[in-house]
Structure formats: C-alpha cells, structure tokens
Design a protein around this motif. Structure first.
Motif, PDB file in Angstrom:
ATOM      1  N   ARG A   1     -15.743  41.380  -7.771  1.00 27.51           N
ATOM      2  CA  ARG A   1     -16.358  41.306  -9.094  1.00 27.51           C
ATOM      3  C   ARG A   1     -16.867  42.675  -9.530  1.00 27.51           C
ATOM      4  N   PHE A   2     -16.666  42.980 -10.806  1.00 26.37           N
ATOM      5  CA  PHE A   2     -17.080  44.268 -11.362  1.00 26.37           C
ATOM      6  C   PHE A   2     -17.790  44.025 -12.699  1.00 26.37           C
ATOM      7  N   LYS A   3     -18.906  44.720 -12.874  1.00 27.81           N
ATOM      8  CA  LYS A   3     -19.684  44.581 -14.108  1.00 27.81           C
ATOM      9  C   LYS A   3     -18.949  45.252 -15.257  1.00 27.81           C
ATOM     10  N   VAL A   4     -18.709  44.510 -16.330  1.00 28.23           N
ATOM     11  CA  VAL A   4     -17.992  45.014 -17.498  1.00 28.23           C
ATOM     12  C   VAL A   4     -18.985  45.359 -18.605  1.00 28.23           C
ATOM     13  N   GLU A   5     -18.874  46.568 -19.120  1.00 36.19           N
ATOM     14  CA  GLU A   5     -19.726  46.978 -20.229  1.00 36.19           C
ATOM     15  C   GLU A   5     -19.037  46.758 -21.568  1.00 36.19           C
ATOM     16  N   LYS A   6     -17.690  46.837 -21.548  1.00 30.98           N
ATOM     17  CA  LYS A   6     -16.959  46.720 -22.810  1.00 30.98           C
ATOM     18  C   LYS A   6     -15.511  46.352 -22.536  1.00 30.98           C
ATOM     19  N   ILE A   7     -14.965  45.442 -23.346  1.00 29.03           N
ATOM     20  CA  ILE A   7     -13.533  45.144 -23.286  1.00 29.03           C
ATOM     21  C   ILE A   7     -12.845  46.074 -24.284  1.00 29.03           C
ATOM     22  N   LEU A   8     -11.929  46.898 -23.786  1.00 25.30           N
ATOM     23  CA  LEU A   8     -11.261  47.888 -24.632  1.00 25.30           C
ATOM     24  C   LEU A   8      -9.926  47.388 -25.168  1.00 25.30           C
ATOM     25  N   PHE A   9      -9.221  46.611 -24.335  1.00 29.49           N
ATOM     26  CA  PHE A   9      -7.890  46.140 -24.747  1.00 29.49           C
ATOM     27  C   PHE A   9      -7.567  44.859 -24.003  1.00 29.49           C
ATOM     28  N   SER A  10      -6.957  43.934 -24.703  1.00 26.03           N
ATOM     29  CA  SER A  10      -6.501  42.706 -24.072  1.00 26.03           C
ATOM     30  C   SER A  10      -5.228  42.248 -24.775  1.00 26.03           C
ATOM     31  N   GLY A  11      -4.137  42.120 -24.026  1.00 21.83           N
ATOM     32  CA  GLY A  11      -2.870  41.746 -24.643  1.00 21.83           C
ATOM     33  C   GLY A  11      -1.999  40.954 -23.688  1.00 21.83           C
ATOM     34  N   GLN A  12      -0.979  40.340 -24.237  1.00 19.45           N
ATOM     35  CA  GLN A  12       0.011  39.596 -23.452  1.00 19.45           C
ATOM     36  C   GLN A  12       1.380  40.163 -23.795  1.00 19.45           C
ATOM     37  N   SER A  13       2.027  40.801 -22.821  1.00 19.65           N
ATOM     38  CA  SER A  13       3.381  41.303 -23.044  1.00 19.65           C
ATOM     39  C   SER A  13       4.370  40.212 -22.645  1.00 19.65           C
ATOM     40  N   GLU A  14       5.644  40.516 -22.700  1.00 18.50           N
ATOM     41  CA  GLU A  14       6.625  39.511 -22.278  1.00 18.50           C
ATOM     42  C   GLU A  14       6.641  39.344 -20.763  1.00 18.50           C
ATOM     43  N   PHE A  15       5.923  40.223 -20.047  1.00 18.39           N
ATOM     44  CA  PHE A  15       5.921  40.185 -18.589  1.00 18.39           C
ATOM     45  C   PHE A  15       4.610  39.726 -17.975  1.00 18.39           C
ATOM     46  N   GLN A  16       3.468  40.051 -18.628  1.00 22.06           N
ATOM     47  CA  GLN A  16       2.178  39.843 -17.984  1.00 22.06           C
ATOM     48  C   GLN A  16       1.043  40.018 -18.987  1.00 22.06           C
ATOM     49  N   THR A  17      -0.171  39.614 -18.573  1.00 23.76           N
ATOM     50  CA  THR A  17      -1.348  39.973 -19.363  1.00 23.76           C
ATOM     51  C   THR A  17      -1.750  41.398 -18.988  1.00 23.76           C
ATOM     52  N   VAL A  18      -2.238  42.134 -19.955  1.00 24.37           N
ATOM     53  CA  VAL A  18      -2.666  43.524 -19.757  1.00 24.37           C
ATOM     54  C   VAL A  18      -4.079  43.659 -20.329  1.00 24.37           C
ATOM     55  N   ASP A  19      -5.020  44.073 -19.479  1.00 28.90           N
ATOM     56  CA  ASP A  19      -6.405  44.241 -19.918  1.00 28.90           C
ATOM     57  C   ASP A  19      -6.932  45.594 -19.472  1.00 28.90           C
ATOM     58  N   ILE A  20      -7.680  46.236 -20.344  1.00 25.39           N
ATOM     59  CA  ILE A  20      -8.418  47.451 -19.976  1.00 25.39           C
ATOM     60  C   ILE A  20      -9.880  47.228 -20.344  1.00 25.39           C
ATOM     61  N   VAL A  21     -10.757  47.409 -19.350  1.00 25.23           N
ATOM     62  CA  VAL A  21     -12.190  47.227 -19.568  1.00 25.23           C
ATOM     63  C   VAL A  21     -12.935  48.472 -19.102  1.00 25.23           C
ATOM     64  N   GLU A  22     -14.093  48.682 -19.712  1.00 24.12           N
ATOM     65  CA  GLU A  22     -15.014  49.731 -19.252  1.00 24.12           C
ATOM     66  C   GLU A  22     -15.994  49.065 -18.302  1.00 24.12           C
ATOM     67  N   THR A  23     -16.007  49.521 -17.032  1.00 23.60           N
ATOM     68  CA  THR A  23     -16.911  48.921 -16.048  1.00 23.60           C
ATOM     69  C   THR A  23     -18.141  49.803 -15.848  1.00 23.60           C
ATOM     70  N   LYS A  24     -19.163  49.237 -15.244  1.00 23.13           N
ATOM     71  CA  LYS A  24     -20.392  49.996 -15.032  1.00 23.13           C
ATOM     72  C   LYS A  24     -20.248  51.053 -13.939  1.00 23.13           C
ATOM     73  N   GLY A  25     -19.652  50.699 -12.815  1.00 24.54           N
ATOM     74  CA  GLY A  25     -19.632  51.624 -11.672  1.00 24.54           C
ATOM     75  C   GLY A  25     -18.319  52.324 -11.404  1.00 24.54           C
ATOM     76  N   HIS A  26     -17.242  51.898 -12.088  1.00 25.85           N
ATOM     77  CA  HIS A  26     -15.922  52.417 -11.742  1.00 25.85           C
ATOM     78  C   HIS A  26     -15.147  52.943 -12.940  1.00 25.85           C
ATOM     79  N   GLY A  27     -15.807  53.115 -14.075  1.00 25.48           N
ATOM     80  CA  GLY A  27     -15.143  53.645 -15.262  1.00 25.48           C
ATOM     81  C   GLY A  27     -14.159  52.643 -15.841  1.00 25.48           C
ATOM     82  N   LYS A  28     -13.164  53.161 -16.518  1.00 27.92           N
ATOM     83  CA  LYS A  28     -12.167  52.284 -17.136  1.00 27.92           C
ATOM     84  C   LYS A  28     -11.269  51.683 -16.058  1.00 27.92           C
ATOM     85  N   MET A  29     -10.894  50.435 -16.278  1.00 30.34           N
ATOM     86  CA  MET A  29     -10.119  49.675 -15.297  1.00 30.34           C
ATOM     87  C   MET A  29      -8.953  48.980 -15.990  1.00 30.34           C
ATOM     88  N   LEU A  30      -7.771  49.102 -15.395  1.00 27.60           N
ATOM     89  CA  LEU A  30      -6.572  48.397 -15.875  1.00 27.60           C
ATOM     90  C   LEU A  30      -6.309  47.204 -14.972  1.00 27.60           C
TER      91      LEU A  30
END
Length: 290
Positions: A18-47
């Motif tokens: 589990r990682f603390k999320v400060e902000k959701i930057l991107f959330s999408g569904q491609s033809e292959f998978q879900t793709v999310d990018i979030v800004e976390t508290k301790g680990h920066g941006k996460m894909l």
C-alpha cells in the motif's frame, strides 16, 4: 469523511503493498490494460499497469541501471540495441547514455503507457524524443519474428507473464530473439522474484537453456516490487558476464550511476543458496572466476 487515498497492489491472494496517494494524475484504459499514474507521498510519481506497480520515481533507477548497464558493459562494443517493452522510457534513457550505442530501437505495444509517461513522468521518459531512439508502437513478438536487423543487445523490459506480456516468456519468442541477435549478442530479460516466482524463473531459464549456450540469473533490490529482491536473466551467445567483464570500461566511460557500479556488476551474480539449489542446473553463475 475519510479522505485518505491509498493505492494497493495485491499480489496473489496473500500479500498487499500500500502506498499513500496525494493525487491521481492519469487514469485510462487502453486496448491492452488499465494505465494509472499517481503522485505518492513517499515514492514520487508511480505508474501502474492493471493495478501492478511498474515504476516509481524514487527507486526506478535500480531497475533501469541493472537491466541496461550490466549487459552493455558485458558486451565489448554494443552499437545496436533493441528494447522490447519499456514504455516508461527509463531503459532507453540509460541505453543511450553509452557513447558506443549508435541506435536504440524500442518496440512498445501500448501507446497509452508511452504518452502518459511522456506527460507525467519526464524523469523516465525524457529520452524518448532523442534522435538515437527509434520508438515503434507495435508488437515486440511480431517485430523480432519479422525484422532482418541484427542487434548486439536485446533488452526484454516486460511486465509479469500475464496479459500482453505472456508471449515474452515463451520459446518461440526467444528463438526469434536468438535469430536477430548478432553472433556475439546478449539478451537480458525481466526475471521475476526468487521469493515468489521461482517457478516462472525456472520455466524461463529452461527456455533460454534450450536456445542459448550461456544462461545466468542476477539480482537487484528495489522498494516497490513484492519481496524487494528481484532478478534479471542474461542469456549470451558468447560472452560471460563476469569472466569477460572489463571493469576498467566502466571507469573509462565516466558515466555516473545511482545503483550500478563495477563491483555490483560482479556481485549481483552471487545468489542465495535456496535459488542456487532450485536453479543450479539452469544457470552458470558459479562457473566463473568470481
């Protein structure tokens, strides 16, 4: 109202990260998978792809250093490099830092991953517009089957063997990889966790052993993959990653690293006993002057 937002990667049916999320930057569904990018508290941006952590700004260098610099310093003169996958761009970023690399072809199946990382994670994606990088949005399995080009080093920067990455763990794919490598070529692949996926490591190494004369497993450590200790496989037509490694080349390159160094190049092939006991017939790690 509870406003705490956390992202959790669930691994199999017994572990969660589990990682603390400060902000959701991107959330999408491609033809292959879900793709999310979030800004976390301790680990920066996460894909995350399909809810699985691919990259965080805090520890991405461990993965990208070890998947690239180790094969590129094992091969004495890598000029033409192929990356299969690697949509976040971090592997390409490290490859083109090598002055002897003239061309880096990258074949990523999912344009959404590339575009989202270009917009939100420039730390890894900044090299994707470099003139040395030939970015192809397409199927890497199809590419290695059809290309007539020869590569000195091929890097399989894939997710786990589920969904679009599943064929990247198969024998037909690696036979095609062998065929488009130069006569002294090397392939390095994302090699899973010995703690949690030694069965996948075993099946991948069995495939590689049927095709390549030299096969190895090496370790790296990071913060955000289940178990922390993960591996890459290295299969080679000619070079031994310890016996044929010239550490003076690392010094002469004048490259700086956040994780990789000449001592770690060699020591990453020292494996825990439980891994050696399970995989010893499939790896050459101990057959060296290490």
């Amino acid at each position: 109202m509870h406003s705490d937002l956390w992202v959790e990667e669930k691994f199999k049916d017994f572990l969660g990260l589990r990682f603390k999320v400060e902000k959701i930057l991107f959330s999408g569904q491609s033809e292959f998978q879900t793709v999310d990018i979030v800004e976390t508290k301790g680990h920066g941006k996460m894909l995350l792809n399909d809810g699985l952590i691919m990259v965080t700004e805090r520890d991405e260098f461990a993965y990208h250093d070890m998947i690239t610099h180790l094969p590129l310093f094992t091969h004495p003169a890598p000029k033409n490099v192929l990356i299969i996958g690697g949509g976040d761009g971090g592997t390409a970023r490290e490859v083109i830092r090598h002055s002897n690399v003239e061309k880096c072809t990258m074949v990523e199946i999912d344009a959404m991953v590339v575009n989202a990382c270009k917009q939100y994670i420039p730390q890894t994606s900044l090299a994707l517009n470099d003139k040395k990088v030939n970015l192809i949005i397409g199927d890497g399995v199809k590419f290695v089957k059809e290309t007539s080009e020869k590569f000195d080093v091929i890097i399989v920067d894939s997710t786990d063997p589920i969904g679009p990455a599943q064929p990247l763990f198969g024998e037909e794919f690696y036979q095609d990889v062998y065929n488009c490598l130069s006569d002294d070529g090397i392939v390095v692949s994302q090699g899973e966790s010995s703690w949690y996926a030694i069965d996948i490591q075993k099946s991948l190494l069995e495939v590689l052993n049927r095709i390549f004369p030299k096969c190895f497993l090496y370790n790296f450590s990071n913060l955000t993959y289940p178990g922390g200790l993960w591996c890459f496989t290295l299969a080679s037509k000619k070079y031994h990653p310890i016996d044929d490694f010239d550490k003076q080349r690392v010094k002469a390159s004048e490259l700086s690293f956040n994780y990789y160094n000449a001592a770690l190049h060699t020591s990453s092939f020292a494996l825990p006993s439980f891994v050696i006991n399970e995989l010893k017939s499939l790896i050459e790690n101990n057959n060296s002057k290490m």
